[in-house]
Scaffold this active site. Structure first.
Site, PDB file in Angstrom:
ATOM      1  N   GLU A  80      -2.674  16.838  12.220  1.00  0.00           N
ATOM      2  CA  GLU A  80      -3.369  17.796  12.256  1.00  0.00           C
ATOM      3  C   GLU A  80      -4.449  18.140  13.416  1.00  0.00           C
ATOM      4  OE1 GLU A  80      -4.850  19.515   8.336  1.00  0.00           O
ATOM      5  OE2 GLU A  80      -5.993  21.205   9.584  1.00  0.00           O
ATOM      6  N   LYS A 262     -10.511  19.985   0.850  1.00  0.00           N
ATOM      7  CA  LYS A 262      -9.241  19.630   1.623  1.00  0.00           C
ATOM      8  C   LYS A 262      -9.589  19.252   2.983  1.00  0.00           C
ATOM      9  CE  LYS A 262      -5.657  20.502   4.618  1.00  0.00           C
ATOM     10  NZ  LYS A 262      -5.655  20.429   6.076  1.00  0.00           N
ATOM     11  N   ASP A 278      -3.996   3.494  -0.088  1.00  0.00           N
ATOM     12  CA  ASP A 278      -3.045   4.345  -1.064  1.00  0.00           C
ATOM     13  C   ASP A 278      -3.889   5.766  -1.071  1.00  0.00           C
ATOM     14  OD1 ASP A 278      -1.787   5.937  -3.038  1.00  0.00           O
ATOM     15  OD2 ASP A 278      -1.546   4.095  -4.243  1.00  0.00           O
ATOM     16  N   HIS A 377      -8.229  27.274  16.343  1.00  0.00           N
ATOM     17  CA  HIS A 377      -6.882  26.990  15.958  1.00  0.00           C
ATOM     18  C   HIS A 377      -5.911  27.633  16.584  1.00  0.00           C
ATOM     19  CE1 HIS A 377      -6.978  24.559  11.950  1.00  0.00           C
ATOM     20  NE2 HIS A 377      -8.068  24.352  12.511  1.00  0.00           N
TER      21      HIS A 377
HETATM   22  P1  NDP Z   1      -1.496  -6.219  -4.192  1.00  0.00           P
HETATM   23  O1  NDP Z   1      -0.294  -6.416  -5.440  1.00  0.00           O
HETATM   24  O2  NDP Z   1      -0.691  -6.859  -2.859  1.00  0.00           O
HETATM   25  O3  NDP Z   1      -2.597  -7.172  -4.771  1.00  0.00           O
HETATM   26  C1  NDP Z   1      -3.674  -7.833  -3.880  1.00  0.00           C
HETATM   27  C2  NDP Z   1      -3.432  -9.220  -3.568  1.00  0.00           C
HETATM   28  O4  NDP Z   1      -3.963  -9.394  -2.264  1.00  0.00           O
HETATM   29  C3  NDP Z   1      -4.092  -9.952  -4.831  1.00  0.00           C
HETATM   30  O5  NDP Z   1      -3.314 -10.055  -5.658  1.00  0.00           O
HETATM   31  C4  NDP Z   1      -4.425 -11.260  -3.935  1.00  0.00           C
HETATM   32  O6  NDP Z   1      -3.540 -12.084  -4.218  1.00  0.00           O
HETATM   33  C5  NDP Z   1      -4.500 -10.880  -2.455  1.00  0.00           C
HETATM   34  N1  NDP Z   1      -5.722 -11.165  -2.003  1.00  0.00           N
HETATM   35  C6  NDP Z   1      -5.810 -11.736  -0.744  1.00  0.00           C
HETATM   36  N2  NDP Z   1      -7.240 -11.800  -0.480  1.00  0.00           N
HETATM   37  C7  NDP Z   1      -7.505 -10.967  -1.472  1.00  0.00           C
HETATM   38  C8  NDP Z   1      -9.018 -10.797  -1.476  1.00  0.00           C
HETATM   39  N3  NDP Z   1     -10.082 -11.148  -0.870  1.00  0.00           N
HETATM   40  N4  NDP Z   1      -9.452 -10.133  -2.624  1.00  0.00           N
HETATM   41  C9  NDP Z   1      -8.520  -9.578  -3.499  1.00  0.00           C
HETATM   42  N5  NDP Z   1      -7.170  -9.745  -3.349  1.00  0.00           N
HETATM   43  C10 NDP Z   1      -6.686 -10.674  -2.291  1.00  0.00           C
HETATM   44  O7  NDP Z   1      -2.173  -5.122  -3.971  1.00  0.00           O
HETATM   45  P2  NDP Z   1      -2.729  -4.048  -4.989  1.00  0.00           P
HETATM   46  O8  NDP Z   1      -2.930  -4.863  -6.439  1.00  0.00           O
HETATM   47  O9  NDP Z   1      -4.251  -3.898  -4.493  1.00  0.00           O
HETATM   48  O10 NDP Z   1      -2.026  -2.887  -5.371  1.00  0.00           O
HETATM   49  C11 NDP Z   1      -2.269  -1.946  -4.383  1.00  0.00           C
HETATM   50  C12 NDP Z   1      -0.694  -1.246  -4.239  1.00  0.00           C
HETATM   51  O11 NDP Z   1      -0.060  -0.852  -5.459  1.00  0.00           O
HETATM   52  C13 NDP Z   1      -0.590  -0.313  -3.416  1.00  0.00           C
HETATM   53  O12 NDP Z   1       0.466  -0.323  -2.649  1.00  0.00           O
HETATM   54  C14 NDP Z   1      -0.512   1.160  -4.275  1.00  0.00           C
HETATM   55  O13 NDP Z   1       0.365   2.077  -3.489  1.00  0.00           O
HETATM   56  C15 NDP Z   1       0.293   0.434  -5.181  1.00  0.00           C
HETATM   57  N6  NDP Z   1       0.467   1.127  -6.397  1.00  0.00           N
HETATM   58  C16 NDP Z   1      -0.571   2.178  -6.779  1.00  0.00           C
HETATM   59  C17 NDP Z   1      -0.782   2.574  -8.088  1.00  0.00           C
HETATM   60  C18 NDP Z   1      -1.730   3.875  -8.405  1.00  0.00           C
HETATM   61  O14 NDP Z   1      -1.696   4.387  -9.343  1.00  0.00           O
HETATM   62  N7  NDP Z   1      -2.745   4.026  -7.408  1.00  0.00           N
HETATM   63  C19 NDP Z   1       0.322   2.303  -9.167  1.00  0.00           C
HETATM   64  C20 NDP Z   1       1.053   1.409  -8.596  1.00  0.00           C
HETATM   65  C21 NDP Z   1       1.136   0.643  -7.475  1.00  0.00           C
HETATM   66  P3  NDP Z   1      -3.729 -13.723  -4.695  1.00  0.00           P
HETATM   67  O15 NDP Z   1      -4.979 -13.833  -4.960  1.00  0.00           O
HETATM   68  O16 NDP Z   1      -2.733 -14.051  -5.552  1.00  0.00           O
HETATM   69  O17 NDP Z   1      -3.593 -14.357  -3.135  1.00  0.00           O
END
Ligand code: NDP
Length: 426
Positions: A80, A262, A278, A377
């Site tokens: 935009e 918005k 997200d 605009h």
């Molecule tokens: P992930 O599933 O990728 O989880 C994050 C992972 O990053 C953790 O499990 C952890 O794995 C790792 N990690 C590494 N360093 C850190 C840290 N310092 N702190 C926390 N975690 C760390 O992502 P999210 O669970 O955050 O999910 C986000 C995604 O889910 C987005 O793509 C979103 O679009 C999607 N989503 C959104 C929904 C919604 O309603 N908003 C619904 C469903 C999906 P480990 O500790 O094992 O290394």
């Protein structure tokens, strides 16, 4: 804090801008921008379904947003026109007035498990309360790595939706550290379903995180000196007063509030996209928060501080932003964005994004109650039409000027002007 000389930044070519911000970038990030390295197609195909390729958008920068006494360069991804310019303008004025003051209230996600067909909902609630410790252990055992990182499930609450078929909603608070935590929360809430069914003698309907992240609220404030609004004291105060009225308008009228918010999300989304967050989740949470008082309201509040001759602005909204997880590590442009931001943690990123939202709102309101936004605009619209008509870069400014003289500005007129321009220089 890396010092950059921002002089003349807006007027430079992308190549010149890149060399100007080089001190902010790692060698890899500089290479990504210099050689326009985009998301790899194979990676894209693993991320989502039915991919045909990748899709690009302008990647810009807003210099010098001062938050909690630190100056940040902020990456924006938006298609935009004028969003980046407006935020840069507002950030400059607010920096001169002392910058933004931003606070994180909490940083936890909420997961929900809904249960139905429970005979005695009251005693089910009591049982869950008594078994809280055991339930938290079940949740944490389902995702031990986040517990190792210092996070995990911290509390459980229940409430009842008293409908024809009553629903018992169990809410779990989870500290997801640097991640947004959708997968962490969903894994934990899923793991709780069987135990909750046994404890309540009911059936589970679903288990999922809530995007209404009221345990991840962030506030940003600023106090703008009247003297930065206009050199003329009376005009400056009048402008401040009009911005306050515009904020009241958005608090009381949902038709206005929707457009007001918005404009705020113009900036917030641009940073969310740049940082691989997200933005649908952030928008959903923000709009739900805007409705918390029973009708949809503007997310910002502007007030006058007559004693100190300042315009006071404030925004509060849920911002459960991530610096890890999701697609953040996969997209090379996102890694550049984090370099530009100088690797903030999730809480710091939220303070920057809240400040961006407030800056964007200030710029929009100032323009609306002043000259209106249409003049600027129309120029940008003329530019888009000139490009769509096929103008070469050296032809654009002539076609834009000519289009602005026209009564009806459209693509057909742009094409006609371009044709006669080319004919005239033959
Ligand atoms: P992930 O599933 O990728 O989880 C994050 C992972 O990053 C953790 O499990 C952890 O794995 C790792 N990690 C590494 N360093 C850190 C840290 N310092 N702190 C926390 N975690 C760390 O992502 P999210 O669970 O955050 O999910 C986000 C995604 O889910 C987005 O793509 C979103 O679009 C999607 N989503 C959104 C929904 C919604 O309603 N908003 C619904 C469903 C999906 P480990 O500790 O094992 O290394």
């Amino acid at each position: 804090m890396t010092k950059i000389n921002w002089a003349g930044f807006a007027k430079k070519t992308p190549k010149e801008r890149l060399s100007q911000i080089k001190p902010l970038l790692s060698t890899e990030s500089f290479n990504v921008l210099e050689n326009q390295i985009l998301l790899n197609q194979d990676v894209a195909s693993q991320m989502v379904e039915n991919t045909l390729g990748t899709f690009s958008l302008p990647f810009s920068i807003v210099p010098e947003i001062e938050v909690n006494h630190k100056s940040y360069s902020v990456p924006f991804v938006t298609e935009e026109p004028s969003v980046v310019a407006a935020c840069s303008f507002a950030a400059k004025i607010i920096k001169r007035s002392g910058g933004f003051d931003s606070t994180i209230h909490n940083r936890q996600m909420i997961g929900q498990i809904a249960l139905y067909d429970i005979k005695d909902t009251h005693s089910a609630q009591m049982t869950i309360e008594k078994q809280k410790k055991e339930l938290l252990t079940i949740a944490n055992n389902a995702h031990p790595s986040i517990v190792k990182r210092g996070g995990g499930a911290t509390d459980i609450k229940t409430h009842l939706i008293d409908d024809e078929t009553p629903l018992l909603v169990v809410q779990v608070l989870i500290d997801t550290k640097e991640a947004m935590g959708a997968n962490i929360v969903n894994t934990m809430t899923e793991a709780l379903k069987p135990s909750l069914e046994v404890l309540t003698k009911g059936k589970s309907l679903m288990a999922i995180l809530s995007n209404y992240a009221t345990e991840s609220l962030v506030t940003a404030r600023c106090a703008i000196d009247y003297r930065f609004l206009n050199r003329d004291k009376i005009k400056a105060r009048e402008l401040a007063k009009k911005i306050v009225l515009a904020s009241t308008f958005a608090k009381k009228d949902p038709y206005r509030a929707s457009t007001h918010n918005k404009g705020i999300f113009n900036g917030i989304d641009a940073v969310c996209i740049a940082t691989g967050n997200d933005w649908r989740a952030i928008e959903a949470g923000g709009h739900a928060y805007a409705s918390r008082n029973g009708s949809y309201e503007g997310l910002t509040t502007w007030q006058l501080d007559e004693t100190n001759e300042k315009l006071l602005g404030e925004i509060t909204l849920p911002l459960p932003l991530a610096t890890k997880g999701g697609s953040i590590g996969l997209n090379p442009s996102v890694l550049v964005a984090f370099d530009i931001l100088e690797q903030p943690d999730a809480k710091t990123l939220a303070t920057i994004v809240a400040s961006v939202g407030l800056a964007q709102n200030f710029a929009a309101l100032r323009a609306l109650v002043n000259e209106g936004i249409q003049e600027g605009h129309m120029k940008l619209h003329a530019r888009s039409l000139a490009l769509l008509a096929g103008s070469l870069p050296e032809e654009v400014s002539f076609i834009v000027d000519a289009l602005l003289q026209e009564k009806h500005m459209n693509l057909a007129t742009a094409k006609k002007i371009l044709e006669s321009y080319r004919h005239s220089i033959l």
